[in-house]
Scaffold this motif. Structure first.
Motif, mmCIF file in Angstrom:
data_model
loop_
_atom_site.group_PDB
_atom_site.id
_atom_site.type_symbol
_atom_site.label_atom_id
_atom_site.label_comp_id
_atom_site.label_asym_id
_atom_site.label_seq_id
_atom_site.Cartn_x
_atom_site.Cartn_y
_atom_site.Cartn_z
ATOM 1 N N LEU A 71 18.901 -25.761 8.586
ATOM 2 C CA LEU A 71 18.892 -26.535 9.830
ATOM 3 C C LEU A 71 18.988 -25.614 11.042
ATOM 4 O O LEU A 71 18.256 -25.784 12.029
ATOM 5 N N ILE A 72 19.895 -24.616 10.960
ATOM 6 C CA ILE A 72 20.019 -23.663 12.065
ATOM 7 C C ILE A 72 18.703 -22.933 12.275
ATOM 8 O O ILE A 72 18.234 -22.750 13.406
ATOM 9 N N HIS A 73 18.103 -22.548 11.163
ATOM 10 C CA HIS A 73 16.831 -21.838 11.227
ATOM 11 C C HIS A 73 15.759 -22.703 11.888
ATOM 12 O O HIS A 73 15.025 -22.255 12.772
ATOM 13 N N PHE A 74 15.720 -23.958 11.482
ATOM 14 C CA PHE A 74 14.752 -24.878 12.083
ATOM 15 C C PHE A 74 15.012 -25.029 13.571
ATOM 16 O O PHE A 74 14.084 -25.041 14.389
ATOM 17 N N PHE A 75 16.292 -25.125 13.949
ATOM 18 C CA PHE A 75 16.582 -25.339 15.363
ATOM 19 C C PHE A 75 16.204 -24.126 16.196
ATOM 20 O O PHE A 75 15.761 -24.258 17.334
ATOM 21 N N LYS A 76 16.390 -22.917 15.605
ATOM 22 C CA LYS A 76 15.948 -21.720 16.339
ATOM 23 C C LYS A 76 14.449 -21.781 16.588
ATOM 24 O O LYS A 76 13.975 -21.412 17.671
ATOM 25 N N SER A 77 13.693 -22.255 15.616
ATOM 26 C CA SER A 77 12.247 -22.374 15.818
ATOM 27 C C SER A 77 11.931 -23.398 16.900
ATOM 28 O O SER A 77 11.007 -23.196 17.689
ATOM 29 N N VAL A 78 12.716 -24.480 16.936
ATOM 30 C CA VAL A 78 12.505 -25.476 17.995
ATOM 31 C C VAL A 78 12.723 -24.844 19.357
ATOM 32 O O VAL A 78 11.928 -25.029 20.291
ATOM 33 N N LEU A 79 13.810 -24.058 19.482
ATOM 34 C CA LEU A 79 14.073 -23.386 20.756
ATOM 35 C C LEU A 79 12.922 -22.450 21.100
ATOM 36 O O LEU A 79 12.506 -22.358 22.264
ATOM 37 N N ASN A 80 12.388 -21.748 20.078
ATOM 38 C CA ASN A 80 11.262 -20.848 20.317
ATOM 39 C C ASN A 80 10.074 -21.594 20.897
ATOM 40 O O ASN A 80 9.452 -21.136 21.859
ATOM 41 N N VAL A 81 9.764 -22.741 20.296
ATOM 42 C CA VAL A 81 8.623 -23.510 20.795
ATOM 43 C C VAL A 81 8.862 -23.912 22.243
ATOM 44 O O VAL A 81 7.975 -23.805 23.094
ATOM 45 N N GLY A 82 10.096 -24.349 22.535
ATOM 46 C CA GLY A 82 10.418 -24.725 23.906
ATOM 47 C C GLY A 82 10.218 -23.577 24.866
ATOM 48 O O GLY A 82 9.588 -23.732 25.919
ATOM 49 N N VAL A 83 10.718 -22.394 24.506
ATOM 50 C CA VAL A 83 10.581 -21.248 25.412
ATOM 51 C C VAL A 83 9.118 -20.856 25.557
ATOM 52 O O VAL A 83 8.669 -20.484 26.649
ATOM 53 N N LEU A 84 8.360 -20.974 24.475
ATOM 54 C CA LEU A 84 6.940 -20.613 24.557
ATOM 55 C C LEU A 84 6.215 -21.534 25.547
ATOM 56 O O LEU A 84 5.470 -21.064 26.415
ATOM 57 N N ILE A 85 6.461 -22.836 25.422
ATOM 58 C CA ILE A 85 5.823 -23.763 26.364
ATOM 59 C C ILE A 85 6.259 -23.448 27.786
ATOM 60 O O ILE A 85 5.463 -23.439 28.730
ATOM 61 N N LEU A 86 7.552 -23.128 27.923
ATOM 62 C CA LEU A 86 8.080 -22.831 29.248
ATOM 63 C C LEU A 86 7.399 -21.596 29.839
ATOM 64 O O LEU A 86 7.052 -21.565 31.024
ATOM 65 N N LEU A 87 7.191 -20.567 28.997
ATOM 66 C CA LEU A 87 6.508 -19.370 29.492
ATOM 67 C C LEU A 87 5.081 -19.705 29.890
ATOM 68 O O LEU A 87 4.576 -19.201 30.902
ATOM 69 N N LEU A 88 4.435 -20.579 29.116
ATOM 70 C CA LEU A 88 3.054 -20.928 29.445
ATOM 71 C C LEU A 88 2.981 -21.634 30.789
ATOM 72 O O LEU A 88 2.130 -21.311 31.624
ATOM 73 N N ILE A 89 3.910 -22.597 31.020
ATOM 74 C CA ILE A 89 3.796 -23.315 32.281
ATOM 75 C C ILE A 89 4.307 -22.510 33.456
ATOM 76 O O ILE A 89 4.051 -22.861 34.593
ATOM 77 N N SER A 90 5.049 -21.421 33.215
ATOM 78 C CA SER A 90 5.482 -20.634 34.368
ATOM 79 C C SER A 90 4.657 -19.365 34.533
ATOM 80 O O SER A 90 4.973 -18.557 35.405
ATOM 81 N N ALA A 91 3.608 -19.177 33.724
ATOM 82 C CA ALA A 91 2.830 -17.943 33.812
ATOM 83 C C ALA A 91 2.186 -17.777 35.193
ATOM 84 O O ALA A 91 2.204 -16.682 35.766
#
Lengths: 475, 105
Positions: A71-91
């Motif tokens: 579960l922790i591992h899955f949640f880290k991946s969720v955070l990764n996806v969030g940060v990736l989207i965030l980087l895309l919209i702030s590029a």
């Protein structure tokens, strides 16, 4: 312990490698090609996100300080996806405003350090690792909030954030010292065995809870939220409202469901009253906001109140619904912030009245914003409805019918102010609407990802089953 | 362990220190004073950890180690806060709380 056992820290090691690579890039890439830093960082982080989904085995390290499970591992991946989207919209913002001042690399390093701290925070197996992770995830964000060094409100939001977060972590530490006094250990596993509802333990747990409640911006501790969101750059506001809040909710859930589980009769009352206060105050204050960032700040406070409905249950269903809701919340809130970001970048306008007539000039952006707001409000076809529905089911299955009733009342209140924005975009006419503009590739990619998330996550039920299966680890 | 001093006396002192810090955080009008109040809170918990370790669980060093980390993190926190305050001072020539109220309600 062999070298292989370090592989359970794969997320952390990879992210650290990316940070070091970016430092090297800052040194070796010449001044006039600094734009490529943004592409490099997004590419590396995208790679990291993809690798992060590979499975990992359940284990603990450093005498139990660091542990991980599915579960922790899955949640880290969720955070990764969030940060990736965030980087895309702030590029775009980074390339236009930040890289031109030659401060692009620090942005990535600070943001990734903060994410690095969150990894350690949610994998923590003792209070020391938890505290270090919490601070590492908070301090870089304070620096980022004050990132527009020429703007007065940016510095103001930075100082407000750092002072109140320092107070919160201080209060939280005082609570931890009391838990240490009654249990004799800072390791979660040792504390679980001896914890008993004595007065000192309860006081310690309450003080400790206050520190995390600050990070999630629950109501008695929410005063920093609106000011910091308004003053900080929009990327940082969305980071605070999505990633930082999600990670804090997750670790609070782990601690309440495992370490503090024997005290459930004490903390369920606290969570009950805080949930009520958070939903009502967040929603009622959101009604009168005109600035979109403040509006989203109060809406995110109200959403945190809804998350507490899952937290109060202490069951596997509660865990699953919280993780599922946070995943949906990441997509919907990032979509809303993405639209605000793109409009603010093109025109500098951030007020709700500036959005009047947006549908006529920028139909695609308006549709994304509408989907995001519908998802936040919880209107059926989109994912937000299912997230809220499961949260309410979790609370109702434990018999909190009155709380669920008040939550539904709050959904209605929130629908009003979300629809105010939709009305401004679709029904109002304006003499000076925001002119048509075309977003560049990264922004479009980020918004498309969020829209896919909003539309698909709710209807794709195997995902929820998968999360439910993973959630059995804490019960 | 200090001979003749019980743990209750020391914990009373740290609790008082903690509440002085909270009181100062709420009432002070100057950003630097607020920062000092936060330091008081952190130091109260540092002393708590060391004292609890020494008096109650002297065979392990968990509390003492924890306190070292708190001191280090508190230093980083102060450095960052002071640098933001200096940046603010460059723009508005003031470190008073009443001058950082451009965003309200």
């Amino acid at each position: 312990m062999t070298i292989d056992s370090f592989l359970i820290m794969r997320h952390e090691i990879l992210l650290l490698a990316i940070i070091l690579l970016l430092v090297a890039g800052e040194i070796f890439i010449p001044e006039n090609k600094k734009n490529s830093m943004v592409h490099l960082a997004i590419f590396l982080f995208g790679l990291h996100t993809v690798i992060g989904f590979l499975p990992i085995e359940e284990d603990s390290m450093f005498g139990g300080s660091f542990h991980t499970n599915d579960l922790i591992h899955f949640f880290k991946s969720v955070l990764n996806v969030g940060v990736l989207i965030l980087l895309l919209i702030s590029a775009d913002w980074l390339q236009e405003k930040i890289v031109s001042q030659n401060r692009g690399t620090e942005f990535f390093i600070l943001m990734f350090s903060s994410l690095f701290g969150m990894y350690f925070m949610i994998s923590a197996g003792d209070f020391l690792m938890f505290y270090l992770g919490l601070e590492l995830s908070t301090l870089p964000v304070a620096a980022l909030a004050a990132y527009n060094i020429t703007k007065r409100i940016s510095s103001e939001s930075g100082i407000k954030f750092i002072l109140s977060s320092a107070l919160a972590s201080g209060v939280s530490l005082f609570g931890m010292s009391m838990l240490y006094a009654t249990s004799g250990s800072i390791y979660f596993n040792d504390i679980i065995e001896v914890i008993a509802p004595s007065n000192l333990t309860l006081l310690g747990a309450v003080l400790f809870f206050a520190g995390l409640a600050f990070k999630i911006s629950l109501v008695p501790f929410h005063f920093w939220t609106a000011d910091v969101y308004e003053g900080a750059p929009i990327s940082i506001a969305s980071y605070l409202s999505v990633i930082s809040k999600g990670a804090a909710v997750f670790i609070l859930m782990i601690l309440l469901f495992t370490v503090l589980k024997p005290l459930i009769h004490a903390w369920e009352n606290i969570v009950y009253s805080i949930a009520l206060a958070t939903m009502f105050i967040g929603n009622l204050f959101a009604l009168r906001q005109q600035n979109m960032k403040r509006f989203l700040a109060f809406s995110s406070i109200a959403q945190a109140g809804f998350i507490l409905l899952g937290l109060i249950t202490g069951t596997q269903l509660g865990t699953a619904t919280i993780v599922y809701f946070v995943l949906i919340y990441i997509c919907s809130n990032l979509a809303a912030f993405g639209v605000v970001q793109s409009i603010s970048l093109q025109t500098g306008k951030e007020n709700m009245s500036d959005y009047e007539g947006l549908y006529r000039t920028n139909p695609n952006l308006s549709l994304v914003m509408m989907l995001a707001l519908f998802s936040l409000a919880g209107i059926p076809p989109v994912a937000g409805f299912f997230g809220k529905f499961f949260l309410f089911t979790a609370a109702a299955s434990e018999g909190y019918y009155l709380l669920v009733f008040f939550a539904v009342v709050n959904v209605i209140i929130s629908l009003y102010y979300y629809l105010l924005v939709v009305r401004a975009m679709f029904l109002r006419k304006s003499d000076h609407p925001i002119p048509f503009f075309k977003n560049n590739l990264y922004m479009r990619l980020g918004l498309i990802l969020t829209v896919i998330g909003i539309l698909v996550l709710g209807l794709y039920s195997p995902l929820y089953d998968y999360i439910y299966e993973l959630s059995s680890v804490f019960n | 362990m200090i001979p003749g001093v019980t743990i209750y006396e020391i914990l009373t002192v740290t609790s008082i220190l903690f509440f002085i810090g909270v009181y100062g955080f709420i009432t002070r009008k100057n950003l630097i004073s607020i920062l000092i109040s936060v330091e008081l809170i952190l130091n109260a918990s540092v002393i708590n950890f060391v004292v609890i370790n020494k008096y109650l669980y002297p065979d392990m060093l968990q509390g003492v180690i924890f306190s070292i980390f708190i001191i280090a993190v508190a230093a980083a926190e102060t450095a960052l806060a002071v640098s933001i305050i200096i940046n603010l001072y460059r723009q508005i020539s003031s470190v008073e709380v009443k001058d950082i109220e451009t965003m309200k309600y």
